[in-house]
Design an enzyme around this catalytic site. Structure first.
Site, PDB file in Angstrom:
ATOM      1  CB  SER A   1      22.814  19.513  14.848  1.00  0.00           C
ATOM      2  OG  SER A   1      23.036  20.890  15.112  1.00  0.00           O
TER       3      SER A   1
ATOM      4  CB  CYS B   1      17.531  -1.530  12.190  1.00  0.00           C
ATOM      5  SG  CYS B   1      15.789  -1.087  12.256  1.00  0.00           S
TER       6      CYS B   1
ATOM      7  CE  LYS C   1      12.387  -1.158  15.398  1.00  0.00           C
ATOM      8  NZ  LYS C   1      11.672  -1.232  14.094  1.00  0.00           N
TER       9      LYS C   1
ATOM     10  CG  ASP D   1       9.350   3.085   7.354  1.00  0.00           C
ATOM     11  OD1 ASP D   1       9.415   1.853   7.191  1.00  0.00           O
ATOM     12  OD2 ASP D   1       9.668   3.648   8.416  1.00  0.00           O
TER      13      ASP D   1
ATOM     14  CG  ASP E   1       6.084  -0.128   6.472  1.00  0.00           C
ATOM     15  OD1 ASP E   1       6.818  -0.624   7.344  1.00  0.00           O
ATOM     16  OD2 ASP E   1       5.584  -0.796   5.558  1.00  0.00           O
TER      17      ASP E   1
END
Length: 732
Positions: free
Chosen positions: A523, A401, A404, A471, A432
């Protein structure tokens, strides 16, 4: 800086022994393009045998004798798996692991050491400590010394060089602490120190006598309790600490591998290959059929260059090299105090100067795993656009994170996003997860992804899944379904299939644990591994960040510091007094702990809740306060911190996202500059839940959270006033 080549073959090192540690360091300096190195070890550190008596005697700190496998693996660009090997399937070419599915290999090597415990003797598994594995012994000894017994009784089982050395070290350490110890050395043979020169033996016997160590020979222990050891002759020895250094016991699972063994040890020839040419072995777990030698670390150290060459040669087809050990070697046996006795070719010498020699040799070895040589980053071209260096920054971009987009940039990008037009879209940006109207309640939906911050795809998949689920849980919803987005780095088709299978299997298991299904995904191939999930959840009503009221207690379910710790790991930071690998292991344990049970406790009673992720504790608390129109008081002493986080923050370590997070709190975080303020801005990956709950229910909620396995704490309270955070520091 190493180039990232497509992975074609896997070299797997099982065990973090001396030979493998040196191989990993050599690999860092000369990686084999197209080959991926993996190191498997139960713990994040491996003790250096030569300095263990100095640690027991109190001459070294624990961090001075531990090889940090986490830092070493990062330096080598290797995948580190913290698990215990349980077998080898040579037909399928897989390492069987204790806590996760088997791991494929193309070439493997074993350096798993030996044990010195006595599992068949009644009471010894519970009441005795084995000298090997060394790491467990070191921790148990420090805990025993901390008891500060006035008349401690120590029984050492095994009268070889190791037992004598540790008996002398124990006696010195306990006397230095003001105790009057009674140390007893037990040997089943007729005399102790059978495999050392006569001169050195006489000197060590003299040291034992001066240290007051009692010697019992010709007797074998038959059992142990919490207070004594029973011998074959019916005698009992009082014991507060029992140490077994008796002989060498191979790992039992080796007998199930099909590899050729000698008394349980893996047989190897001059090339260090086992009976399976794709499996090598070194160190104490190996028996050299061409040149049998006693178990000693010197041989593992000298095997390392040959092993390094041959592992690469096995993949490239180059000629293999051979290892021929020396007939004898210099033995430096410490005598508890800062002195030592030497033995080689039957010669004998002793004194403090030998301790200084031994100390120099040992510190020189450990220095190879201290400050690693800097790997130069690619230079910027001379004609680069002005300001490029400032945008790149002085440190690598964090993963997780911490990668970000910063809050100000994100807010600017979202400012023009229109409000939801559909009647069944109840809310969009700002919380969230988005809230959609559903039959019987609401459906929440969120998406998240993480850049690779570990080379272990399975570990990445679990952390990314739990991070995305945060979240959903923060809004009080029950996870429903997930779509997977995976970017794989370039690999061979076989390795791509293996990696994607690892990611999907771990994702499916993690979501199933949360009560949700993985229903598909997408993917692609890109520059690095990135794993993300779009997740939905169902609730009768959504719990939002708004709703906190003055007087509410603020409860946090996990410690903070993951961003700082993982940034330090990426930079291979070395701080005296800190074992970074253990801090990283603690951070990974926190990141892999599900917040589902915590949400089940908090959601029914919380007035507002969020998960603590990229914007850090301060940023996410301010989001809650903004939505609720309140302020907060936080007690500095109650903020839970991961081990090592404060020391790293004080040394200036931080995530690449931290500056943007600091910008979010300007003028609204009442706390002087310092390491704690830095950690309040630290981006969290897989962070805990932050909830505002009625104050009168806080203690009951905390008890339930702790019973569920969380180190949850009440960090402060919501107060009336403008949305800002006042951090109250103790005057003590």
């Amino acid at each position: 800086m190493q180039a990232d080549y497509p992975v074609m073959r896997d070299v797997v090192l099982v065990g973090g022994g001396h030979a493998h540690a040196l191989v990993a360091r050599m690999w860092a300096m000369a990686p084999l393009p197209g080959a991926r190195l993996t190191l498997i070890n139960p713990g994040p550190v491996a003790p250096y045998t030569g300095m263990l008596p100095g640690l027991i005697g109190g001459h070294y700190r624990r961090d001075e004798i531990m090889i940090d496998l986490v830092r070493l693996a990062r330096f080598a660009g290797a995948r580190l798996i913290l698990d215990r090997a349980a077998g080898i399937d040579t037909a399928a070419r897989q390492i069987v692991l204790h806590d996760r599915p088997p791991l494929p290999y193309d070439v493997a090597s074993l350096d798993i050491g030996i044990g010195s415990d006595l599992p068949d003797l009644p009471g010894f598994a519970r009441h005795a400590t084995a000298a090997k594995p060394l790491g467990d012994y070191a921790l148990a000894w420090e805990a025993f010394v901390a008891r500060r017994l006035a008349y401690p009784r120590v029984v050492v089982v095994g009268g070889g060089v190791g037992g004598v050395e540790l008996a002398l070290a124990s006696a010195y350490r306990l006397r230095a602490g003001g105790a009057q110890p009674k140390i007893t050395l037990v040997e089943r043979a007729a005399e102790i120190l059978p495999h050392i020169g006569a001169g050195a033996r006489r000197s060590l016997l003299d040291h034992l006598a001066k240290a007051g160590v009692a010697i019992v020979t010709g007797e074998t222990p038959v059992g142990a309790t919490a207070t004594e050891v029973a011998l074959t002759n019916g005698q009992t020895l009082g014991a507060d600490f029992v140490l077994t250094v008796a002989g060498s016991r191979p790992q039992g699972w080796l007998g199930e591998t099909g590899l050729a063994l000698e008394r349980g040890f893996v047989t190897v020839g001059p090339t260090l290959q086992t009976s399976d040419p794709q499996v090598f072995a070194s160190g104490d777990c190996a028996h050299m059929t061409h040149a049998p030698r006693p178990k000693a670390g010197v041989f593992a150290v000298r095997q390392a260059p040959v092993l390094f060459h041959n592992l690469r040669a096995a993949l490239t087809g180059a000629p293999l090299r051979t290892y021929h050990p020396q007939r004898d070697y210099l033995k430096l046996v410490s005598t508890g105090d800062k002195a030592a006795v030497a033995d080689k070719f039957g010669l004998r010498a002793g004194g403090p100067w030998l301790w200084r020699l031994k100390d120099r040799i040992d510190r020189k070895f450990m220095a190879m795993f201290g400050d690693f040589p800097a790997m130069p980053a690619p230079a910027l071209p001379a004609n680069a656009v002005p300001g490029l260096a400032e945008v790149i920054g002085p440190k690598p971009l964090c993963g997780g994170c911490g990668a970000k987009l910063g809050g100000p940039a994100l807010a600017g990008a979202l400012a023009a996003l229109p409000q939801p037009a559909r009647a069944d879209v109840l809310s969009g940006r700002g919380d969230d997860a988005a809230i959609l109207r559903a039959q019987g309640g609401v459906q929440v939906i969120t998406t998240d992804h993480l850049r690779r911050f570990t080379h272990d795809p399975r570990l990445m998949a679990r952390i990314a899944a739990l991070h995305a689920l945060g979240d959903i849980w923060a809004m009080g919803a029950a996870p429903q379904a997930a779509l997977t987005q995976v970017i794989l780095p370039r690999m061979s088709d076989t390795k791509s299939a293996e990696t994607l299978a690892e990611v999907m299997a771990e994702a499916a298991a993690t979501f199933a644990e949360a009560g949700a299904d993985v229903v598909g995904g997408h993917s692609s191939v890109g520059g690095e591994l990135t794993i993300g999930f779009t997740v939905t959840g169902l609730a009768r009503r959504a719990l939002t960040k708004g709703g906190a009221q003055p007087g509410d207690a603020l409860i946090l379910t996990k410690a903070i510091g993951t961003g700082t710790i993982m940034a330090a790991e990426m930079a291979v930071v070395h701080l005296p007094g800190l074992i970074l690998g253990e801090a990283v292991a603690a951070a990974l344990t926190s990141m892999t702990q599900s917040s589902g049970p915590a949400a089940a406790v908090l959601a029914p009673v919380a007035r507002a809740m969020t998960d603590v992720t990229g914007f850090g504790l301060a940023g996410h608390l301010l989001e809650m306060l903004d939505a609720s129109g309140c302020g907060a008081q936080v007690q500095a002493a109650t903020i839970p911190l991961l081990p090592g986080a404060m020391k790293l923050a004080a040394a200036g370590e931080s995530s690449s996202l931290a500056p943007a997070n600091r910008a979010l709190t300007v003028g609204r975080l009442m706390l002087p500059e310092g390491p704690l303020r830095a950690l309040l801005h630290d981006p969290q990956t897989g962070g805990g839940l932050l909830a505002a709950v009625p104050a009168e229910q806080a203690e009951e909620i905390l008890e339930r959270l702790r019973a569920a396995g969380y180190d949850a704490v009440r960090i402060g309270q919501v107060v009336a006033g403008p949305p800002r955070i006042e951090v109250i520091q103790s005057n003590d």
